[in-house]
Design an enzyme around this catalytic site. Sequence first.
Site, short mmCIF file in Angstrom:
data_model
loop_
_atom_site.label_atom_id
_atom_site.label_comp_id
_atom_site.label_asym_id
_atom_site.label_seq_id
_atom_site.Cartn_x
_atom_site.Cartn_y
_atom_site.Cartn_z
N TYR A 155 -10.49 -23.80 -37.60
CA TYR A 155 -11.72 -24.30 -36.95
C TYR A 155 -11.39 -24.59 -35.47
CZ TYR A 155 -16.38 -26.36 -36.72
OH TYR A 155 -17.70 -26.63 -36.40
N LYS A 162 -16.77 -30.23 -31.73
CA LYS A 162 -17.57 -31.11 -32.59
C LYS A 162 -17.18 -32.58 -32.40
CE LYS A 162 -20.26 -28.14 -34.80
NZ LYS A 162 -21.66 -27.97 -34.34
P1 NAD Z 1 -26.32 -19.77 -37.18
O1 NAD Z 1 -25.51 -18.65 -36.66
O2 NAD Z 1 -27.49 -19.44 -38.00
O3 NAD Z 1 -26.75 -20.73 -35.99
C1 NAD Z 1 -26.03 -20.87 -34.82
C2 NAD Z 1 -27.02 -20.79 -33.68
O4 NAD Z 1 -26.40 -21.04 -32.43
C3 NAD Z 1 -27.69 -19.40 -33.58
O5 NAD Z 1 -29.08 -19.55 -33.67
C4 NAD Z 1 -27.29 -18.93 -32.20
O6 NAD Z 1 -28.29 -18.15 -31.58
C5 NAD Z 1 -27.09 -20.26 -31.50
N1 NAD Z 1 -26.35 -20.13 -30.25
C6 NAD Z 1 -25.05 -19.78 -30.06
N2 NAD Z 1 -24.77 -19.72 -28.75
C7 NAD Z 1 -25.93 -20.07 -28.09
C8 NAD Z 1 -26.30 -20.18 -26.72
N3 NAD Z 1 -25.43 -19.92 -25.72
N4 NAD Z 1 -27.58 -20.55 -26.43
C9 NAD Z 1 -28.47 -20.80 -27.40
N5 NAD Z 1 -28.18 -20.71 -28.71
C10 NAD Z 1 -26.93 -20.33 -29.05
O7 NAD Z 1 -25.29 -20.69 -38.01
P2 NAD Z 1 -25.45 -22.14 -38.65
O8 NAD Z 1 -24.31 -22.24 -39.60
O9 NAD Z 1 -26.82 -22.35 -39.11
O10 NAD Z 1 -25.11 -23.11 -37.43
C11 NAD Z 1 -26.00 -24.13 -36.99
C12 NAD Z 1 -25.24 -25.41 -36.70
O11 NAD Z 1 -24.73 -25.93 -37.92
C13 NAD Z 1 -24.04 -25.25 -35.77
O12 NAD Z 1 -23.98 -26.37 -34.91
C14 NAD Z 1 -22.88 -25.28 -36.73
O13 NAD Z 1 -21.71 -25.72 -36.10
C15 NAD Z 1 -23.39 -26.29 -37.72
N6 NAD Z 1 -22.70 -26.33 -39.01
C16 NAD Z 1 -22.59 -25.20 -39.77
C17 NAD Z 1 -21.94 -25.26 -41.00
C18 NAD Z 1 -21.76 -24.04 -41.84
O14 NAD Z 1 -20.89 -24.05 -42.71
N7 NAD Z 1 -22.54 -23.00 -41.66
C19 NAD Z 1 -21.42 -26.49 -41.44
C20 NAD Z 1 -21.57 -27.63 -40.63
C21 NAD Z 1 -22.22 -27.54 -39.42
O1 0WE Z 2 -19.51 -24.62 -36.96
C1 0WE Z 2 -19.25 -23.73 -37.73
C2 0WE Z 2 -19.15 -22.29 -37.24
C3 0WE Z 2 -19.29 -22.17 -35.77
C4 0WE Z 2 -18.92 -20.84 -35.18
C5 0WE Z 2 -18.79 -19.66 -35.90
C6 0WE Z 2 -18.47 -18.48 -35.23
C7 0WE Z 2 -18.24 -17.18 -35.95
C8 0WE Z 2 -18.50 -15.98 -35.06
C9 0WE Z 2 -18.72 -20.82 -33.84
N1 0WE Z 2 -18.41 -19.67 -33.17
C10 0WE Z 2 -18.29 -18.53 -33.85
N2 0WE Z 2 -17.97 -17.39 -33.13
C11 0WE Z 2 -18.00 -16.16 -33.67
O2 0WE Z 2 -17.67 -15.17 -32.99
N3 0WE Z 2 -19.02 -24.02 -39.04
C12 0WE Z 2 -18.95 -25.41 -39.45
C13 0WE Z 2 -18.73 -23.01 -40.08
C14 0WE Z 2 -17.25 -22.81 -40.14
O3 0WE Z 2 -16.60 -22.03 -39.26
C15 0WE Z 2 -15.25 -22.09 -39.56
C16 0WE Z 2 -15.06 -22.95 -40.63
C17 0WE Z 2 -16.34 -23.43 -41.01
C18 0WE Z 2 -16.68 -24.39 -42.11
C19 0WE Z 2 -14.18 -21.48 -38.93
C20 0WE Z 2 -12.88 -21.69 -39.42
C21 0WE Z 2 -12.69 -22.54 -40.49
C22 0WE Z 2 -13.76 -23.19 -41.11
#
Ligand code: NAD
Ligand code: 0WE
Length: 255
Positions: A155, A162
């Site tokens: 991560y 974060k």
């Molecule tokens: P997602 O890819 O659907 O959403 C990520 C969003 O970030 C996308 O809509 C993308 O367009 C936007 N984004 C990235 N760079 C940007 C920029 N420069 N300007 C505007 N928008 C931008 O994935 P998600 O998992 O729904 O992520 C949403 C949030 O949830 C993130 O903050 C992520 O860290 C958090 N999160 C995700 C998980 C998981 O396991 N998926 C767990 C905990 C927290």
């Molecule tokens: O916040 C996240 C993911 C955020 C994310 C994911 C990507 C994948 C594609 C940010 N940047 C990128 N850039 C890319 O090019 N999560 C909480 C989901 C997540 O991501 C991980 C996790 C978990 C959980 C990455 C490594 C280990 C665990």
Amino acid sequence: MLLQGKKGLVVGVANKRSIAWAIAQAAHREGAQLAFTYQGERLKESVTELAASLGGTSPLFECDVTNDAQIQQAIDGVKASFGTIDFLVHAVAFAKREELENEFVTTSREGFKMALDVSSYSLVALAQKAAPIFSEGASIIALTYYGAEKVIPRYNVMGVAKAALEAAIRYLAFDLGAKKIRVNGVSAGPVQTLAARGISGFTDMMKIVESRAPLRRNVEIGEVANAAVFLLSPLSSGITGEILYVDCGYNIVGM
Ligand code: NAD
Ligand code: 0WE
């Protein structure tokens, strides 16, 4: 109808799997009127289609969160459509792929700046620009992850981003509290979204969570959305600067 008569802006919808979209659907179900931003031309069609599926007309604005002018334009657009808003959803994160594949110690200056700009400072920028259009009692939430506090292998710089986001939540909560605006975080367990897909070992990680979490399962996206609605609604009127874990209890376990 926890959000009856409320208006909100949702930042971070990419596709139907996005956590932001699940929150939008839950907020809509509870009676909210929504505006959306999309990152760029590439995502315009997808977000337009999703927004249209809610029925009615949700205003849409292009907003790359690294671009101050686009943030201001989006807020101006929301003001023109809604006047004021009652909530803001921040669900945006990005780090360069290589920063999530290698060891944290190899993080580049550029990669560090980029991850913190998109994933942490963007909350400050949005809260700052939106402050004049927030109604009294407005609520801001941002999505975060446990990797902010404990090391989750790979991560990496996102964990640092974060941690900065969570600290920003507290500092914003302090400042905006004077205007009766609340700011909270939702720390979600792993969910299969676009941002999670393509992360090597993600499926294995979900298996580990499933075996160790007190509830012995992974969180469902709808559970994250319902907790988000709670923080956006007056039911949480006494809560600000807080991080709410929606992770089936994974974070409480030491061994
Ligand atoms: P997602 O890819 O659907 O959403 C990520 C969003 O970030 C996308 O809509 C993308 O367009 C936007 N984004 C990235 N760079 C940007 C920029 N420069 N300007 C505007 N928008 C931008 O994935 P998600 O998992 O729904 O992520 C949403 C949030 O949830 C993130 O903050 C992520 O860290 C958090 N999160 C995700 C998980 C998981 O396991 N998926 C767990 C905990 C927290
Ligand atoms: O916040 C996240 C993911 C955020 C994310 C994911 C990507 C994948 C594609 C940010 N940047 C990128 N850039 C890319 O090019 N999560 C909480 C989901 C997540 O991501 C991980 C996790 C978990 C959980 C990455 C490594 C280990 C665990």
